[in-house]
Scaffold this motif. Structure first.
Motif, PDB file in Angstrom:
ATOM      1  N   GLU A  14       0.817  -1.215   0.000  1.00 51.85           N
ATOM      2  CA  GLU A  14       0.000   0.000   0.000  1.00 51.85           C
ATOM      3  C   GLU A  14       0.855   1.272   0.000  1.00 51.85           C
ATOM      4  OE1 GLU A  14      -4.230  -1.415   1.933  1.00 51.85           O
ATOM      5  OE2 GLU A  14      -2.808  -0.371   3.225  1.00 51.85           O
ATOM      6  N   VAL A  15       0.180   2.340  -0.399  1.00 55.52           N
ATOM      7  CA  VAL A  15       0.833   3.637  -0.561  1.00 55.52           C
ATOM      8  C   VAL A  15      -0.063   4.681   0.104  1.00 55.52           C
ATOM      9  CG1 VAL A  15       1.598   5.309  -2.300  1.00 55.52           C
ATOM     10  CG2 VAL A  15       1.747   2.863  -2.795  1.00 55.52           C
ATOM     11  N   ARG A  16       0.571   5.629   0.813  1.00 58.25           N
ATOM     12  CA  ARG A  16      -0.220   6.724   1.389  1.00 58.25           C
ATOM     13  C   ARG A  16      -0.026   7.963   0.528  1.00 58.25           C
ATOM     14  NH1 ARG A  16      -0.201  10.351   6.027  1.00 58.25           N
ATOM     15  NH2 ARG A  16       2.037   9.927   6.279  1.00 58.25           N
ATOM     16  N   ILE A  17      -1.137   8.598   0.211  1.00 58.25           N
ATOM     17  CA  ILE A  17      -1.126   9.690  -0.764  1.00 58.25           C
ATOM     18  C   ILE A  17      -1.759  10.930  -0.162  1.00 58.25           C
ATOM     19  CG2 ILE A  17      -2.101  10.391  -3.006  1.00 58.25           C
ATOM     20  CD1 ILE A  17      -2.012   6.977  -3.069  1.00 58.25           C
ATOM     21  N   LYS A  18      -1.127  12.073  -0.423  1.00 56.63           N
ATOM     22  CA  LYS A  18      -1.712  13.348  -0.035  1.00 56.63           C
ATOM     23  C   LYS A  18      -2.517  13.841  -1.232  1.00 56.63           C
ATOM     24  CE  LYS A  18      -0.028  17.594   2.237  1.00 56.63           C
ATOM     25  NZ  LYS A  18      -1.228  18.333   1.985  1.00 56.63           N
ATOM     26  N   THR A  19      -3.760  14.109  -1.017  1.00 56.29           N
ATOM     27  CA  THR A  19      -4.622  14.519  -2.126  1.00 56.29           C
ATOM     28  C   THR A  19      -4.285  15.948  -2.555  1.00 56.29           C
ATOM     29  OG1 THR A  19      -6.324  13.201  -1.065  1.00 56.29           O
ATOM     30  CG2 THR A  19      -7.019  14.593  -2.905  1.00 56.29           C
ATOM     31  N   ILE A  20      -4.134  16.147  -3.854  1.00 53.71           N
ATOM     32  CA  ILE A  20      -3.910  17.492  -4.379  1.00 53.71           C
ATOM     33  C   ILE A  20      -5.233  18.107  -4.817  1.00 53.71           C
ATOM     34  CG2 ILE A  20      -2.812  18.846  -6.197  1.00 53.71           C
ATOM     35  CD1 ILE A  20      -0.514  16.808  -6.169  1.00 53.71           C
ATOM     36  N   GLU A  21      -5.927  17.393  -5.678  1.00 54.80           N
ATOM     37  CA  GLU A  21      -7.247  17.893  -6.074  1.00 54.80           C
ATOM     38  C   GLU A  21      -8.164  16.787  -6.523  1.00 54.80           C
ATOM     39  OE1 GLU A  21      -6.223  21.095  -8.617  1.00 54.80           O
ATOM     40  OE2 GLU A  21      -5.531  19.836 -10.248  1.00 54.80           O
ATOM     41  N   VAL A  22      -9.456  17.135  -6.528  1.00 48.04           N
ATOM     42  CA  VAL A  22     -10.495  16.163  -6.866  1.00 48.04           C
ATOM     43  C   VAL A  22     -11.472  16.847  -7.810  1.00 48.04           C
ATOM     44  CG1 VAL A  22     -12.434  14.831  -5.917  1.00 48.04           C
ATOM     45  CG2 VAL A  22     -10.279  14.929  -4.664  1.00 48.04           C
ATOM     46  N   GLY A  23     -11.795  16.182  -8.917  1.00 45.33           N
ATOM     47  CA  GLY A  23     -12.771  16.729  -9.857  1.00 45.33           C
ATOM     48  C   GLY A  23     -14.185  16.346  -9.446  1.00 45.33           C
ATOM     49  N   ILE A  24     -15.122  17.222  -9.823  1.00 47.82           N
ATOM     50  CA  ILE A  24     -16.539  16.970  -9.537  1.00 47.82           C
ATOM     51  C   ILE A  24     -17.209  16.611 -10.849  1.00 47.82           C
ATOM     52  CG2 ILE A  24     -18.691  18.049  -8.759  1.00 47.82           C
ATOM     53  CD1 ILE A  24     -16.850  18.224  -6.557  1.00 47.82           C
ATOM     54  N   CYS A  25     -18.068  15.604 -10.835  1.00 45.41           N
ATOM     55  CA  CYS A  25     -18.800  15.299 -12.066  1.00 45.41           C
ATOM     56  C   CYS A  25     -20.265  15.041 -11.783  1.00 45.41           C
ATOM     57  CB  CYS A  25     -18.155  14.137 -12.817  1.00 45.41           C
ATOM     58  SG  CYS A  25     -18.518  12.535 -12.116  1.00 45.41           S
ATOM     59  N   GLY A  26     -21.015  14.753 -12.841  1.00 49.74           N
ATOM     60  CA  GLY A  26     -22.448  14.492 -12.722  1.00 49.74           C
ATOM     61  C   GLY A  26     -22.727  13.356 -11.751  1.00 49.74           C
ATOM     62  N   THR A  27     -21.841  12.372 -11.732  1.00 49.66           N
ATOM     63  CA  THR A  27     -22.024  11.247 -10.812  1.00 49.66           C
ATOM     64  C   THR A  27     -22.031  11.738  -9.361  1.00 49.66           C
ATOM     65  OG1 THR A  27     -20.964   9.760 -12.382  1.00 49.66           O
ATOM     66  CG2 THR A  27     -21.011   9.039 -10.100  1.00 49.66           C
ATOM     67  N   GLY A  49     -15.708  11.615  -4.219  1.00 55.43           N
ATOM     68  CA  GLY A  49     -14.441  11.872  -4.900  1.00 55.43           C
ATOM     69  C   GLY A  49     -13.905  10.632  -5.578  1.00 55.43           C
ATOM     70  N   HIS A  50     -14.011  10.579  -6.914  1.00 53.91           N
ATOM     71  CA  HIS A  50     -13.416   9.451  -7.645  1.00 53.91           C
ATOM     72  C   HIS A  50     -12.459   9.948  -8.731  1.00 53.91           C
ATOM     73  CE1 HIS A  50     -17.122  10.463  -9.828  1.00 53.91           C
ATOM     74  NE2 HIS A  50     -16.440  10.166 -10.913  1.00 53.91           N
ATOM     75  N   GLU A  51     -12.414  11.253  -8.965  1.00 51.53           N
ATOM     76  CA  GLU A  51     -11.490  11.813  -9.965  1.00 51.53           C
ATOM     77  C   GLU A  51     -10.413  12.544  -9.191  1.00 51.53           C
ATOM     78  OE1 GLU A  51     -13.791  14.336 -12.541  1.00 51.53           O
ATOM     79  OE2 GLU A  51     -15.258  12.768 -12.937  1.00 51.53           O
ATOM     80  N   ALA A  52      -9.290  11.876  -8.947  1.00 46.07           N
ATOM     81  CA  ALA A  52      -8.329  12.471  -8.024  1.00 46.07           C
ATOM     82  C   ALA A  52      -6.921  12.531  -8.594  1.00 46.07           C
ATOM     83  CB  ALA A  52      -8.308  11.675  -6.732  1.00 46.07           C
ATOM     84  N   LEU A  53      -6.183  13.495  -8.059  1.00 48.44           N
ATOM     85  CA  LEU A  53      -4.740  13.581  -8.293  1.00 48.44           C
ATOM     86  C   LEU A  53      -4.096  13.746  -6.924  1.00 48.44           C
ATOM     87  CD1 LEU A  53      -2.162  14.088 -10.036  1.00 48.44           C
ATOM     88  CD2 LEU A  53      -2.732  16.523  -9.914  1.00 48.44           C
ATOM     89  N   GLY A  54      -3.036  12.978  -6.663  1.00 56.77           N
ATOM     90  CA  GLY A  54      -2.376  13.082  -5.361  1.00 56.77           C
ATOM     91  C   GLY A  54      -0.881  12.922  -5.487  1.00 56.77           C
ATOM     92  N   ARG A  55      -0.209  13.082  -4.335  1.00 53.32           N
ATOM     93  CA  ARG A  55       1.237  12.923  -4.293  1.00 53.32           C
ATOM     94  C   ARG A  55       1.595  11.873  -3.249  1.00 53.32           C
ATOM     95  NH1 ARG A  55       4.810  16.059  -6.563  1.00 53.32           N
ATOM     96  NH2 ARG A  55       3.513  17.920  -6.676  1.00 53.32           N
ATOM     97  N   VAL A  56       2.462  10.946  -3.641  1.00 56.20           N
ATOM     98  CA  VAL A  56       2.861   9.868  -2.732  1.00 56.20           C
ATOM     99  C   VAL A  56       3.646  10.451  -1.555  1.00 56.20           C
ATOM    100  CG1 VAL A  56       4.297   7.795  -2.516  1.00 56.20           C
ATOM    101  CG2 VAL A  56       2.899   8.160  -4.582  1.00 56.20           C
ATOM    102  N   VAL A  57       3.216  10.117  -0.316  1.00 56.99           N
ATOM    103  CA  VAL A  57       3.970  10.594   0.851  1.00 56.99           C
ATOM    104  C   VAL A  57       4.582   9.440   1.647  1.00 56.99           C
ATOM    105  CG1 VAL A  57       2.847  12.832   1.164  1.00 56.99           C
ATOM    106  CG2 VAL A  57       1.802  10.804   2.172  1.00 56.99           C
ATOM    107  N   GLU A  58       4.140   8.206   1.397  1.00 55.72           N
ATOM    108  CA  GLU A  58       4.700   7.071   2.136  1.00 55.72           C
ATOM    109  C   GLU A  58       4.444   5.801   1.331  1.00 55.72           C
ATOM    110  OE1 GLU A  58       2.792   6.564   5.939  1.00 55.72           O
ATOM    111  OE2 GLU A  58       3.978   4.771   6.431  1.00 55.72           O
ATOM    112  N   VAL A  59       5.419   4.911   1.255  1.00 55.31           N
ATOM    113  CA  VAL A  59       5.206   3.650   0.530  1.00 55.31           C
ATOM    114  C   VAL A  59       5.445   2.464   1.460  1.00 55.31           C
ATOM    115  CG1 VAL A  59       5.795   4.575  -1.751  1.00 55.31           C
ATOM    116  CG2 VAL A  59       7.588   3.608  -0.333  1.00 55.31           C
TER     117      VAL A  59
END
Ligand code: BGC
Ligand code: ZN
Length: 355
Positions: A14-27, A49-59
């Motif tokens: 597993e990987v721990r990720i810091k969320t950068i941003e999340v897109g909003i959609c019709g769903t 939140g299912h449309e996400a971009l993040g940065r790995v902070v721990e592996v």
């Protein structure tokens, strides 16, 4: 606001990720009106939140393909638990046979609209740093990527390509229904493959979406201004339709003008509506006599994510301004109510969570 417990790594891959941003959609908006979505078992809420971009902070100790600092986009769907589901056992949960798959932020698993999330490396896709500002569009673009893969597979039933150019869509005409993010990103993906692309959508033009569509070399046509017969005259024979509007009426209308050997791909998920009349016999007769294929597709497999990342780089090269303009606004979390329950505005709205 709800205090959701901070997640921690519990398995070596597993990987721990810091969320950068999340897109909003019709769903997401449908989930917020209780028209769609299911919370996890024994939970009375669902983190969106299912449309996400993040940065790995721990592996975790057995993570091999990711490093701290990497930008990542997670996939959405997770496999069902059944040993007999060949698709899920194959890592193709986008073709799950049982329906017991889950989807992060949509169906029975919490999503990414949190400061941190934890995910298995198998469900993460590395994104080049140069795509930082647009990578939140990867997930919605996977809809088109999977659709295109399906298109080539379906059309391998005949010799579809006329060889008139180096790209597989050369000499072919595609119609995109809808000018939302899934439609516009789909139009871009079709253009890259050499199709001549028309985007048929309701809003009267000119408007910001029609400007964007026309700026990339597709042609925007308003269905409010141009009826079906005139639209058919404009396009000439239509080889494929990419439906990204989620409205049955216009979809079945346009199906009537699909060419011989054409493919119609549905991606929209309309809410339940009262029945509408369709010219069912005409359509059935045509589908048979014209060898047409009508398929539905839901996203997405790992390849679709990889293809989306590759295509986004290409879009950035070809249309740097247009691809940035697909993101209409970046908002703080505090704006959630307006974004999820207010009137839908712009193309893709994004919530900024971290750096
Ligand atoms: C998501 C997909 C999901 C679909 C159905 C879409 O909005 O982007 O990942 O499979 O909804 O739940
Ligand atoms: Zn979505």
């Amino acid at each position: 606001m709800l205090q959701h417990p901070a997640p921690a790594i519990t398995a070596p891959t597993e990987v721990r990720i810091k969320t950068i941003e999340v897109g909003i959609c019709g769903t997401d908006r449908e989930i917020c009106s209780f028209a769609y979505g299911t919370p996890p078992e024994r939970s009375d809420y669902l983190v969106l939140g299912h449309e996400a971009l993040g940065r790995v902070v721990e592996v975790g100790p057995r993570v091999t393909g990711l490093r701290v600092g990497d930008l990542v986009v997670p996939t959405v769907r997770r496999p069902c638990p059944h040993g007999h589901c060949v698709s899920c056992r194959d890592g193709r949960q986008d073709f799950c046979f049982t329906g017991d798959f889950t989807e992060r932020g949509i169906k029975m698993v919490h999503g990414y609209m949190t400061e941190f999330f934890v995910e298995d490396e198998a469900h993460l896709n590395v994104v080049p740093a140069g795509l930082r500002d647009i990578a939140v569009l990867v997930e919605p673009l996977t809809v088109a990527e999977k659709a295109l893969t399906q298109l080539w597979q379906v059309q391998s039933r005949l010799n579809w390509s006329d060889g008139s150019g180096p790209t597989p869509g050369a000499g072919k005409t595609a119609v995109v229904l809808g000018a939302g993010p899934v439609g516009i990103l789909g139009a871009m993906a079709l253009l890259v493959r050499g199709f001549r692309v028309f985007v048929y959508s309701r809003s009267t033009d000119p408007n910001p979406k029609s400007d964007l569509v026309n700026s990339i070399g597709a042609r925007y046509v308003s269905s409010d201004k141009v009826g079906l017969a005139d639209f058919a005259d404009l396009t000439g024979p239509i080889d494929m339709v990419y439906e990204a509007v989620g409205v049955a009426k216009i979809a079945f209308d346009v199906m009537k003008i699909l060419r011989l050997n054409g493919v119609f791909i549905f991606t929209g998920i309309p809410a339940e509506q009262p029945a509408i009349p369709v010219e069912a016999d005409t359509l059935m007769r045509q589908v048979v006599l014209k060898n047409q294929a009508i398929i539905g597709t839901v996203n997405a497999d790992r390849d679709a994510f990889q293809n989306a990342i590759r295509d986004l780089s290409e879009f950035q090269k070809r249309w740097p301004a247009a691809i940035r303009n697909v993101i209409s606004g970046r908002h703080p979390m505090e704006n959630y109510r307006e974004l999820l329950l207010g009137k839908q505005t712009g193309i893709k709205q994004v919530i900024t969570i971290g750096q």
